[in-house]
Design an enzyme around this catalytic site. Structure first.
Site, PDB file in Angstrom:
ATOM      1  N   GLN A  71       0.798  -1.222   0.000  1.00  0.00           N
ATOM      2  CA  GLN A  71       0.000   0.000   0.000  1.00  0.00           C
ATOM      3  C   GLN A  71       0.834   1.277   0.000  1.00  0.00           C
ATOM      4  OE1 GLN A  71      -4.015   0.100   1.913  1.00  0.00           O
ATOM      5  NE2 GLN A  71      -2.935   1.296   3.434  1.00  0.00           N
ATOM      6  N   GLU A 104      -3.072   9.700  -1.064  1.00  0.00           N
ATOM      7  CA  GLU A 104      -2.161  10.367  -0.136  1.00  0.00           C
ATOM      8  C   GLU A 104      -1.092  11.178  -0.849  1.00  0.00           C
ATOM      9  OE1 GLU A 104      -0.801   7.563   2.763  1.00  0.00           O
ATOM     10  OE2 GLU A 104      -2.835   7.109   3.447  1.00  0.00           O
ATOM     11  N   ASP A 156       4.301   0.138   4.255  1.00  0.00           N
ATOM     12  CA  ASP A 156       3.010  -0.233   4.848  1.00  0.00           C
ATOM     13  C   ASP A 156       2.399  -1.260   3.916  1.00  0.00           C
ATOM     14  OD1 ASP A 156       0.501  -0.583   5.893  1.00  0.00           O
ATOM     15  OD2 ASP A 156      -0.177   1.472   5.566  1.00  0.00           O
ATOM     16  N   GLU A 208       4.991  -1.930   8.337  1.00  0.00           N
ATOM     17  CA  GLU A 208       3.704  -1.752   9.014  1.00  0.00           C
ATOM     18  C   GLU A 208       2.700  -2.783   8.513  1.00  0.00           C
ATOM     19  OE1 GLU A 208       0.111   1.536   8.801  1.00  0.00           O
ATOM     20  OE2 GLU A 208       2.177   2.224   8.582  1.00  0.00           O
ATOM     21  N   ASP A 235      -0.871  -1.432  12.981  1.00  0.00           N
ATOM     22  CA  ASP A 235      -1.906  -0.436  12.688  1.00  0.00           C
ATOM     23  C   ASP A 235      -3.265  -1.104  12.827  1.00  0.00           C
ATOM     24  OD1 ASP A 235      -3.584   1.542  11.718  1.00  0.00           O
ATOM     25  OD2 ASP A 235      -2.950   1.308   9.640  1.00  0.00           O
ATOM     26  N   LYS A 286      -3.424   6.584  15.395  1.00  0.00           N
ATOM     27  CA  LYS A 286      -4.433   7.282  14.597  1.00  0.00           C
ATOM     28  C   LYS A 286      -5.574   7.674  15.531  1.00  0.00           C
ATOM     29  CE  LYS A 286      -3.647   4.871  10.179  1.00  0.00           C
ATOM     30  NZ  LYS A 286      -4.162   3.826   9.254  1.00  0.00           N
ATOM     31  N   ARG A 307      -4.886   9.825   8.016  1.00  0.00           N
ATOM     32  CA  ARG A 307      -5.687   8.822   7.322  1.00  0.00           C
ATOM     33  C   ARG A 307      -5.703   9.186   5.839  1.00  0.00           C
ATOM     34  NH1 ARG A 307      -8.298   5.151  10.876  1.00  0.00           N
ATOM     35  NH2 ARG A 307      -8.153   3.854   9.003  1.00  0.00           N
ATOM     36  N   SER A 308      -6.106   8.237   5.019  1.00  0.00           N
ATOM     37  CA  SER A 308      -6.100   8.497   3.574  1.00  0.00           C
ATOM     38  C   SER A 308      -7.155   9.519   3.176  1.00  0.00           C
ATOM     39  CB  SER A 308      -6.290   7.194   2.797  1.00  0.00           C
ATOM     40  OG  SER A 308      -7.448   6.516   3.226  1.00  0.00           O
ATOM     41  N   LYS A 350       3.608   9.897   9.884  1.00  0.00           N
ATOM     42  CA  LYS A 350       3.120   9.582   8.540  1.00  0.00           C
ATOM     43  C   LYS A 350       2.045  10.599   8.187  1.00  0.00           C
ATOM     44  CE  LYS A 350       1.852   5.564   7.225  1.00  0.00           C
ATOM     45  NZ  LYS A 350       1.189   4.243   7.151  1.00  0.00           N
TER      46      LYS A 350
END
Length: 422
Positions: free
Chosen positions: A162, A204, A241, A284, A311, A336, A365-366, A387
């Site tokens: 990802q 992102e 990730d 991750e 995560d 998060k 977050r995305s 991140k």
């Protein structure tokens, strides 16, 4: 510093989906404001993001129910209370919801309120947010994990992993780190163009080309780093990730672009081979969130070589993290705020991690907003890593720009290569 009124509204996130923004208005007239992000690849045990599910509005993704909860129950419950006591406010919010996963009021409604209260307090004290959020931890400027090549659920391409991230650990300070990453990002664009690859960006802000394999992605990044004039492994290292829960199906992990499938042990060997070939310092969600036996193997085999970040595995939940610590699962946690739903519980997860030798990585977050709260929280908590996406799209660069402002104000040390120390 007492609350006069709380009101919320429906706004749009960076994907054009509705999200919630809350204003906490104090009796002095000061307004603390916060908005809430949304994820694409989400852990099954995350706190509940309340959506309207009305197909006639925003394809069911509206958040008017959450807005009403803020304007009614939450407003009534917190009116007259002081924003000085964050834990008390968050405790009341959780009691008002009275569910395990915040599904009654919605974690989005609760979090918007929680963060807005913290911001109102900072404004009342006439201090920067990172100062008022600090609870005695040694503050540092975090190393950015810059997601400049996207795949998986964050992009419309054939790449399995990802996020392919660069970390400028060799920079002397945060502004130079940001400069290094930005220069590599622009060189990568020219490298992709030269090879006839797509330079459109994902959610992102990272590039999202169709390529042959995960190794090719790392090779492209390596080429860009060297052409930008930096040393791979010294100035810049890699972080991944994998979001392996998205690849897991019927007992196997499927790398579709490479036409391969792996069991847990085979995937761990796959990672070991990557680590031996490239300067990868962090992985991750290397395995599915429910594959705890696999995670135990992963931690045993690679935990002394790389940072293994949970995560989807931990979802910023102190209770789940405590279970992982007891079983020796992973060695770091992604933080998060919307996975757990209050600032206080987020802080509990961070403290629990620190107390047990786990590292913390602050994360966006995305589906983001222009809110920069996590930049201040990253500095305040001293986590040393953040991140917040690539080097384009204002929803991403807003956090970097806030870190530049903090750096200017505070002259704090840059975490740099200290994040590699064990």
């Amino acid at each position: 510093m007492h609350i006069h009124k709380i009101q919320a509204r429906e706004i749009l996130d960076s994907r054009g989906n509705p999200t919630i923004e809350a204003d906490v208005i104090l009796t002095t007239g000061i307004i603390g404001r916060a908005s809430v992000p949304s994820g694409a690849s989400t852990g099954s045990r995350e706190a509940c993001e309340l959506r309207d599910n009305d197909p006639k509005r925003y394809a069911g993704k509206g958040v008017q129910k959450a807005v009403k909860h803020v304007n009614n129950e939450i407003n009534q419950a917190l009116q007259g209370l002081s924003v000085e006591d964050q834990e008390n406010l968050d405790r009341i919010l959780c009691q008002l919801d009275n569910t395990e996963n915040k599904s009654h009021l919605g974690a989005n409604a609760i979090l918007a309120t929680s963060l807005a209260c913290a911001r109102a307090r900072a404004l009342s004290l006439n201090q920067p947010l990172y100062i008022t959020l600090n609870q005695g931890d040694m503050m540092t400027m975090p190393v950015p994990m810059m997601n400049i090549l996207n795949g998986g659920a964050h992009a419309d391409n054939n790449v399995d992993i990802q996020e392919f991230m660069i970390m400028p650990i060799g920079a002397p300070d945060f502004p130079v780190a940001l400069q290094m990453g930005t220069e590599i990002f622009h060189v990568l664009k020219s490298v992709l163009k030269k090879q006839g690859l797509n330079t459109a960006v994902g959610d992102e802000g990272g590039f999202a080309p169709n390529i042959q394999s995960n190794r090719q992605a790392l090779d492209l990044l390596s080429e860009a780093i060297e052409k930008a004039g930096f040393r791979l492994g010294e100035d810049i290292v890699f972080a991944l990730d994998v979001a392996a829960s998205e690849l897991f199906n019927e007992g196997f992990y499927h790398m579709y672009s490479e036409n391969q499938k792996f069991d847990s042990h085979q995937l761990i060997e796959y990672y070991a081979n990557l680590i031996s070939s490239y300067p990868i310092v962090s992985i991750e969600d290397g395995l599915d969130e429910k594959d705890w036996s696999g995670w135990k193997q992963l931690t045993t085999h690679l935990g002394n070589k790389v940072q293994l970040v949970g995560d989807d595995l931990f979802v910023t939940n102190p209770k789940i993290l405590r279970e992982g610590i007891a079983q020796g699962i992973a060695n770091a946690i992604l933080i998060k705020v919307n996975q757990i739903g209050t600032l206080s519980e987020t802080r509990q997860a961070i403290k629990l991690a620190y107390d047990n030798g786990y590292r913390c990585v602050m994360s966006h977050r995305s589906g983001e907003t222009e809110d920069t709260f996590i930049a201040d929280l990253a500095v305040a908590s001293g986590c040393g890593q953040i991140k917040t996406g690539s080097l384009c799209r204002t929803d991403r660069t807003a956090k970097y720009n806030q870190l530049l402002r903090i750096n200017e104000l505070a002259s704090l040390p840059y975490a740099g290569k200290n994040i590699l120390k064990r």
